[in-house]
Design a protein around this motif. Sequence first.
Motif, PDB file in Angstrom:
ATOM      1  N   SER A 140      11.271   8.785  -5.582  1.00  0.00           N
ATOM      2  CA  SER A 140      12.101   8.030  -4.649  1.00  0.00           C
ATOM      3  C   SER A 140      11.208   7.405  -3.589  1.00  0.00           C
ATOM      4  O   SER A 140      10.309   8.061  -3.048  1.00  0.00           O
ATOM      5  CB  SER A 140      13.137   8.946  -3.991  1.00  0.00           C
ATOM      6  N   LEU A 141      11.433   6.139  -3.311  1.00  0.00           N
ATOM      7  CA  LEU A 141      10.588   5.385  -2.384  1.00  0.00           C
ATOM      8  C   LEU A 141      10.979   5.659  -0.935  1.00  0.00           C
ATOM      9  O   LEU A 141      12.158   5.666  -0.589  1.00  0.00           O
ATOM     10  CB  LEU A 141      10.700   3.890  -2.688  1.00  0.00           C
ATOM     11  N   TRP A 142       9.973   5.871  -0.086  1.00  0.00           N
ATOM     12  CA  TRP A 142      10.186   6.017   1.351  1.00  0.00           C
ATOM     13  C   TRP A 142       9.344   4.993   2.084  1.00  0.00           C
ATOM     14  O   TRP A 142       8.171   4.796   1.777  1.00  0.00           O
ATOM     15  CB  TRP A 142       9.788   7.412   1.817  1.00  0.00           C
TER      16      TRP A 142
ATOM     17  N   MET B   5       3.554   5.576  -5.860  1.00  0.00           N
ATOM     18  CA  MET B   5       3.492   5.518  -7.317  1.00  0.00           C
ATOM     19  C   MET B   5       2.421   6.473  -7.849  1.00  0.00           C
ATOM     20  O   MET B   5       2.565   7.038  -8.936  1.00  0.00           O
ATOM     21  CB  MET B   5       3.180   4.083  -7.775  1.00  0.00           C
ATOM     22  N   LEU B   6       1.354   6.650  -7.077  1.00  0.00           N
ATOM     23  CA  LEU B   6       0.266   7.530  -7.483  1.00  0.00           C
ATOM     24  C   LEU B   6       0.556   8.996  -7.171  1.00  0.00           C
ATOM     25  O   LEU B   6      -0.144   9.882  -7.657  1.00  0.00           O
ATOM     26  CB  LEU B   6      -1.030   7.110  -6.773  1.00  0.00           C
ATOM     27  N   TRP B   7       1.580   9.238  -6.361  1.00  0.00           N
ATOM     28  CA  TRP B   7       1.912  10.591  -5.927  1.00  0.00           C
ATOM     29  C   TRP B   7       2.620  11.315  -7.058  1.00  0.00           C
ATOM     30  O   TRP B   7       3.723  10.947  -7.443  1.00  0.00           O
ATOM     31  CB  TRP B   7       2.812  10.509  -4.706  1.00  0.00           C
ATOM     32  N   PRO B   8       2.019  12.359  -7.637  1.00  0.00           N
ATOM     33  CA  PRO B   8       2.652  13.063  -8.764  1.00  0.00           C
ATOM     34  C   PRO B   8       4.039  13.598  -8.405  1.00  0.00           C
ATOM     35  O   PRO B   8       4.223  14.229  -7.361  1.00  0.00           O
ATOM     36  CB  PRO B   8       1.674  14.226  -9.039  1.00  0.00           C
ATOM     37  N   GLY B   9       4.991  13.313  -9.263  1.00  0.00           N
ATOM     38  CA  GLY B   9       6.340  13.831  -9.079  1.00  0.00           C
ATOM     39  C   GLY B   9       7.196  13.041  -8.114  1.00  0.00           C
ATOM     40  O   GLY B   9       8.381  13.356  -7.937  1.00  0.00           O
TER      41      GLY B   9
ATOM     42  N   SER C 257       0.825  -1.212   0.000  1.00  0.00           N
ATOM     43  CA  SER C 257       0.000   0.000   0.000  1.00  0.00           C
ATOM     44  C   SER C 257       0.856   1.259   0.000  1.00  0.00           C
ATOM     45  O   SER C 257       0.532   2.238  -0.693  1.00  0.00           O
ATOM     46  CB  SER C 257      -0.948  -0.005   1.207  1.00  0.00           C
ATOM     47  N   LEU C 258       1.981   1.258   0.722  1.00  0.00           N
ATOM     48  CA  LEU C 258       2.855   2.429   0.751  1.00  0.00           C
ATOM     49  C   LEU C 258       3.540   2.648  -0.598  1.00  0.00           C
ATOM     50  O   LEU C 258       3.650   3.779  -1.073  1.00  0.00           O
ATOM     51  CB  LEU C 258       3.904   2.273   1.852  1.00  0.00           C
ATOM     52  N   VAL C 259       3.988   1.564  -1.215  1.00  0.00           N
ATOM     53  CA  VAL C 259       4.630   1.685  -2.528  1.00  0.00           C
ATOM     54  C   VAL C 259       3.622   2.170  -3.560  1.00  0.00           C
ATOM     55  O   VAL C 259       3.896   3.076  -4.355  1.00  0.00           O
ATOM     56  CB  VAL C 259       5.244   0.335  -2.964  1.00  0.00           C
ATOM     57  N   ALA C 260       2.424   1.572  -3.563  1.00  0.00           N
ATOM     58  CA  ALA C 260       1.396   1.964  -4.528  1.00  0.00           C
ATOM     59  C   ALA C 260       0.991   3.420  -4.337  1.00  0.00           C
ATOM     60  O   ALA C 260       0.789   4.156  -5.313  1.00  0.00           O
ATOM     61  CB  ALA C 260       0.178   1.050  -4.387  1.00  0.00           C
ATOM     62  N   ALA C 261       0.858   3.857  -3.088  1.00  0.00           N
ATOM     63  CA  ALA C 261       0.476   5.243  -2.820  1.00  0.00           C
ATOM     64  C   ALA C 261       1.512   6.210  -3.379  1.00  0.00           C
ATOM     65  O   ALA C 261       1.168   7.251  -3.950  1.00  0.00           O
ATOM     66  CB  ALA C 261       0.299   5.456  -1.320  1.00  0.00           C
TER      67      ALA C 261
ATOM     68  N   GLY D  34      -5.022   4.411 -17.096  1.00  0.00           N
ATOM     69  CA  GLY D  34      -4.905   2.992 -16.792  1.00  0.00           C
ATOM     70  C   GLY D  34      -3.943   2.723 -15.652  1.00  0.00           C
ATOM     71  O   GLY D  34      -4.224   1.923 -14.753  1.00  0.00           O
ATOM     72  N   ARG D  35      -2.802   3.414 -15.657  1.00  0.00           N
ATOM     73  CA  ARG D  35      -1.810   3.220 -14.598  1.00  0.00           C
ATOM     74  C   ARG D  35      -2.354   3.701 -13.250  1.00  0.00           C
ATOM     75  O   ARG D  35      -2.055   3.112 -12.207  1.00  0.00           O
ATOM     76  CB  ARG D  35      -0.510   3.948 -14.942  1.00  0.00           C
ATOM     77  N   ALA D  36      -3.172   4.754 -13.275  1.00  0.00           N
ATOM     78  CA  ALA D  36      -3.762   5.255 -12.034  1.00  0.00           C
ATOM     79  C   ALA D  36      -4.739   4.227 -11.446  1.00  0.00           C
ATOM     80  O   ALA D  36      -4.755   3.991 -10.234  1.00  0.00           O
ATOM     81  CB  ALA D  36      -4.471   6.581 -12.284  1.00  0.00           C
ATOM     82  N   VAL D  37      -5.553   3.623 -12.319  1.00  0.00           N
ATOM     83  CA  VAL D  37      -6.498   2.609 -11.862  1.00  0.00           C
ATOM     84  C   VAL D  37      -5.757   1.406 -11.284  1.00  0.00           C
ATOM     85  O   VAL D  37      -6.119   0.880 -10.216  1.00  0.00           O
ATOM     86  CB  VAL D  37      -7.412   2.158 -13.019  1.00  0.00           C
ATOM     87  N   LEU D  38      -4.697   0.975 -11.961  1.00  0.00           N
ATOM     88  CA  LEU D  38      -3.923  -0.178 -11.498  1.00  0.00           C
ATOM     89  C   LEU D  38      -3.228   0.132 -10.174  1.00  0.00           C
ATOM     90  O   LEU D  38      -3.181  -0.711  -9.266  1.00  0.00           O
ATOM     91  CB  LEU D  38      -2.894  -0.576 -12.556  1.00  0.00           C
ATOM     92  N   GLY D  39      -2.686   1.342 -10.063  1.00  0.00           N
ATOM     93  CA  GLY D  39      -2.045   1.724  -8.809  1.00  0.00           C
ATOM     94  C   GLY D  39      -3.038   1.778  -7.661  1.00  0.00           C
ATOM     95  O   GLY D  39      -2.736   1.335  -6.534  1.00  0.00           O
ATOM     96  N   ALA D  40      -4.240   2.294  -7.937  1.00  0.00           N
ATOM     97  CA  ALA D  40      -5.274   2.350  -6.909  1.00  0.00           C
ATOM     98  C   ALA D  40      -5.713   0.949  -6.488  1.00  0.00           C
ATOM     99  O   ALA D  40      -5.989   0.702  -5.302  1.00  0.00           O
ATOM    100  CB  ALA D  40      -6.473   3.149  -7.429  1.00  0.00           C
ATOM    101  N   ALA D  41      -5.771   0.019  -7.442  1.00  0.00           N
ATOM    102  CA  ALA D  41      -6.139  -1.362  -7.126  1.00  0.00           C
ATOM    103  C   ALA D  41      -5.102  -2.001  -6.206  1.00  0.00           C
ATOM    104  O   ALA D  41      -5.447  -2.717  -5.259  1.00  0.00           O
ATOM    105  CB  ALA D  41      -6.290  -2.174  -8.409  1.00  0.00           C
ATOM    106  N   CYS D  42      -3.813  -1.733  -6.471  1.00  0.00           N
ATOM    107  CA  CYS D  42      -2.751  -2.262  -5.613  1.00  0.00           C
ATOM    108  C   CYS D  42      -2.811  -1.634  -4.231  1.00  0.00           C
ATOM    109  O   CYS D  42      -2.588  -2.318  -3.213  1.00  0.00           O
ATOM    110  CB  CYS D  42      -1.386  -2.008  -6.250  1.00  0.00           C
ATOM    111  N   LEU D  43      -3.109  -0.338  -4.178  1.00  0.00           N
ATOM    112  CA  LEU D  43      -3.248   0.350  -2.894  1.00  0.00           C
ATOM    113  C   LEU D  43      -4.384  -0.272  -2.078  1.00  0.00           C
ATOM    114  O   LEU D  43      -4.233  -0.536  -0.875  1.00  0.00           O
ATOM    115  CB  LEU D  43      -3.519   1.835  -3.134  1.00  0.00           C
TER     116      LEU D  43
END
Length: 215
Positions: A90-92, A83-87, A77-81, A138-147
């Motif tokens: 870097s992963l935290w 990925m959806l964050w514009p800009g 959920s943290l990684v997916a969130a 499409g990428r936004a929908v997929l990212g939201a599904a993973c979240l």
Amino acid sequence: MTQTATPGEHDQSSGPVQDILGRLEQVSQARTVTLGDVVAAFGARSFLPMLMVPALLLISPLSGIPLFSSVCGLTISLVAAQMLWPGRDSLWLPARLMRQQVRGVRARQAVARLDRLGRWLDGHARRRFAPLVTGAGGRAVLGAACLFAGSVIPLFELVPFTSSLLGLAVLLIATGLMTRDGLFAVLGLVVVVIAPLVPLLALGVAVDPGPGGAI
């Protein structure tokens, strides 16, 4: 640049899933493996691999460790969130999460059990229905599904197979994104919808055992 494979590693002809398993195999040579070790191995900019790693582990025997599925779900959920964050480039992850660890021998056994699945995914993934995984919508929908999948895993951890099904869903979506395979991504979305129904069906059977059943 692809490095020459050494004994115990996946060869150069392997696909993205096998490459990730090969990297996990290398990391698991240590006595204990932390999530921080895994992030360091893939790099803080590797969002898709870090989405795929906990999904793979959810399908492995490690998912039987108490609270392990919850840790994987939180990571997803943290990684997916992010990925959806514009800009965000870097992963935290929280320090407490990065310190979560598993014995190296158990990690190696889990990775070995996943090898056949990795080969199957790499062997069947191909570029098809690419707009589903390349377009921003499409990428936004997929990212939201993973979240969503990662967020509900801790709620259903005690229900057999649910966390593994959601792990499979995220794995299919991540593989679809990495290989531009829209079919895999759609299959992952279908599993995301179906998996949460498992505990509801199990609860319905427990409450209403049917004719002649006893409570």
